[in-house]
Scaffold this motif. Structure first.
Motif, short mmCIF file in Angstrom:
data_model
loop_
_atom_site.label_atom_id
_atom_site.label_comp_id
_atom_site.label_asym_id
_atom_site.label_seq_id
_atom_site.Cartn_x
_atom_site.Cartn_y
_atom_site.Cartn_z
N VAL A 288 0.59 -1.26 0.04
CA VAL A 288 0.02 -0.11 -0.04
C VAL A 288 0.85 1.16 -0.09
O VAL A 288 0.52 2.33 -0.62
N THR A 289 2.17 1.20 0.62
CA THR A 289 3.07 2.25 0.60
C THR A 289 3.62 2.60 -0.52
O THR A 289 3.73 3.59 -1.23
N ARG A 290 4.01 1.59 -1.46
CA ARG A 290 4.49 1.60 -2.83
C ARG A 290 3.55 2.21 -3.63
O ARG A 290 3.87 2.98 -4.55
N ALA A 291 2.19 1.55 -3.77
CA ALA A 291 1.37 2.07 -4.46
C ALA A 291 1.05 3.85 -4.40
O ALA A 291 0.91 4.57 -5.19
N LYS A 292 0.90 4.08 -3.23
CA LYS A 292 0.65 5.33 -2.80
C LYS A 292 1.57 6.32 -3.29
O LYS A 292 1.46 7.14 -4.12
N ARG A 293 2.86 5.83 -3.42
CA ARG A 293 3.93 6.68 -3.53
C ARG A 293 4.03 6.83 -5.20
O ARG A 293 4.17 7.96 -5.76
N ILE A 294 3.78 5.79 -5.92
CA ILE A 294 3.51 5.57 -7.43
C ILE A 294 2.61 6.84 -7.90
O ILE A 294 2.86 7.75 -8.92
N LEU A 295 1.35 6.51 -7.54
CA LEU A 295 0.22 7.28 -7.82
C LEU A 295 0.24 8.93 -7.39
O LEU A 295 0.12 9.71 -8.23
N GLU A 296 1.14 9.22 -6.34
CA GLU A 296 1.22 10.54 -5.90
C GLU A 296 2.37 11.15 -6.92
O GLU A 296 2.33 12.30 -7.33
N ASP A 297 3.60 10.27 -7.27
CA ASP A 297 4.55 11.09 -7.95
C ASP A 297 4.04 11.29 -9.47
O ASP A 297 4.58 12.13 -9.99
N ILE A 298 3.24 10.38 -9.99
CA ILE A 298 2.87 10.66 -11.26
C ILE A 298 1.83 11.78 -11.32
O ILE A 298 1.66 12.46 -12.33
N SER A 299 0.99 11.92 -10.33
CA SER A 299 -0.26 12.75 -10.18
C SER A 299 -0.02 14.03 -9.78
O SER A 299 -0.59 14.99 -10.23
N GLY A 300 1.14 14.24 -8.79
CA GLY A 300 1.34 15.17 -8.08
C GLY A 300 0.12 15.63 -7.05
O GLY A 300 0.01 16.76 -6.54
N LYS A 301 -0.81 14.77 -6.83
CA LYS A 301 -1.78 14.85 -5.89
C LYS A 301 -1.80 13.85 -4.62
O LYS A 301 -1.33 12.67 -4.71
N ALA A 302 -2.29 14.40 -3.53
CA ALA A 302 -2.21 13.38 -2.33
C ALA A 302 -3.25 12.26 -2.75
O ALA A 302 -4.40 12.63 -3.13
N VAL A 303 -2.93 11.20 -2.55
CA VAL A 303 -3.79 9.84 -2.34
C VAL A 303 -4.41 9.59 -1.16
O VAL A 303 -3.55 8.97 -0.31
N LEU A 304 -5.65 9.54 -0.96
CA LEU A 304 -6.20 9.53 0.60
C LEU A 304 -7.12 8.30 0.71
O LEU A 304 -7.14 7.75 1.65
N GLY A 305 -7.43 7.71 -0.38
CA GLY A 305 -8.52 6.45 -0.41
C GLY A 305 -7.79 5.13 -0.63
O GLY A 305 -6.75 5.41 -1.73
N TYR A 306 -8.05 4.18 -0.27
CA TYR A 306 -7.75 2.77 -0.31
C TYR A 306 -8.89 1.75 -0.66
O TYR A 306 -9.48 1.94 0.17
N ARG A 307 -8.65 0.93 -1.54
CA ARG A 307 -9.66 -0.16 -1.67
C ARG A 307 -9.00 -1.42 -1.71
O ARG A 307 -7.99 -1.67 -2.80
N ALA A 308 -9.11 -2.17 -0.86
CA ALA A 308 -8.51 -3.71 -0.85
C ALA A 308 -9.05 -4.54 -2.07
O ALA A 308 -10.25 -4.62 -2.37
N PRO A 309 -8.05 -5.11 -2.61
CA PRO A 309 -8.25 -6.16 -3.91
C PRO A 309 -9.32 -6.89 -3.29
O PRO A 309 -9.18 -7.59 -2.19
N SER A 310 -10.53 -7.42 -3.93
CA SER A 310 -11.56 -8.22 -3.57
C SER A 310 -12.05 -7.94 -2.34
O SER A 310 -12.22 -9.07 -1.45
#
Ligand SMILES: [Zn+2]
Length: 285
Positions: free
Chosen positions: A105-127
């Protein structure tokens, strides 16, 4: 006088057809890069559909997809939508150790924030893989900087579900707001009413009735979810899968897009963060 219509949350889990959990026994993770990717064009069609209806949504996006399609992430954000996290590699939270889940979850947040320049606040667990056995996941999410989760499905299901958990948004002890996907209470049972395979299987009028009932009877916003591959009638067929998995994945795919268009027209829709994050909610365990 009628009460004003509630805004419901429209959510899309951004992953490709070969990444769904039910295919995991048939498609190895190290084969993912050899499969034909359809997610970019399918999300592109969804973005066009939403723009035409002036509707904004929340896209729970896999880190794996974001790394390969950064321009898709930017299109989501440029369209006024909320970018949120579906984790990195689509492993069920219930199958990971606490340390592995934290890395994912840390890796995903960092990738999404690096690309978008926006804070990522929400998470949905697979399945919807947070439940009684791994409630520690909420502590991990809080430490990773997430403010809300939409990872519990309060139903009985063979692969997921926590039927006794609250049906509506509640604060967990770590401070994260859990926003469960929508169910309809009938008698002493919760019926799934929030999209996925059930939305393709049931008649549209029944799905619409269930969502309206949550709005009008419970006076709560509904949370609806679907996947980009659900509108893709030309996705490559996965061979050798069992009959139940085949049915669940492919049932009524050709009907999905027209139904989504009807759904967009019949309800008012918005982003998870705008609907829930600043709203007072009942505190619970
Ligand atoms: Zn998923």
């Amino acid at each position: 006088m009628l009460a004003p219509a509630l805004t419901n949350a429209l959510t899309i889990d951004v992953e490709d057809y070969f990444q769904v959990s039910a295919f995991a026994p048939y498609i190895r993770r190290d084969e993912w890069d050899t499969r034909e990717c359809r997610v970019e064009r399918n999300v592109g069609r969804i973005l066009d559909m939403l723009a035409a209806q002036h509707t904004r949504a929340t896209f729970f996006t896999l880190g794996w997809v974001a790394e390969r399609y950064p321009q898709l992430v930017r299109r989501i954000v440029d369209g006024g939508h909320e970018l949120a996290s579906h984790g990195y590699g689509h492993q069920r939270a219930s199958e990971l150790s606490e340390a592995e889940f934290s890395d994912d979850v840390t890796r995903a947040k960092r990738i999404l924030e690096d690309i978008s320049g926006k804070a990522v606040l929400g998470y949905r667990a697979p399945s919807f893989s947070i439940g009684t056995s791994n409630l520690w996941a909420f502590d991990v999410l809080a430490r990773a900087g997430y403010r809300y989760s939409s990872s519990i499905y309060p139903i009985k299901h063979d692969h997921y579900g926590m039927p006794d958990s609250p049906r509506f948004a509640y604060r967990v002890s770590s401070g994260v707001l859990e926003i469960p996907v929508t169910t309809l209470r009938l008698g002493n049972r919760n019926l799934p009413s929030s999209g996925g395979g059930y939305f393709r299987l049931l008649p549209y009028a029944l799905s619409r009735w269930m969502l309206r009932r949550v709005n009008q009877h419970d006076r709560e916003s509904a949370i609806f979810y679907f996947h980009p591959w659900e509108i893709d009638t030309e996705q490559p067929r996965v061979a050798g899968i069992d009959a139940k998995t085949r049915f669940r994945h492919y049932v009524n795919i050709p009907r999905m897009e027209p139904r989504l268009r009807a759904l967009l027209a019949d309800f008012r829709w918005g982003r998870m963060d705008e609907i829930f994050l600043d709203r007072a909610v009942v505190a619970a365990a």
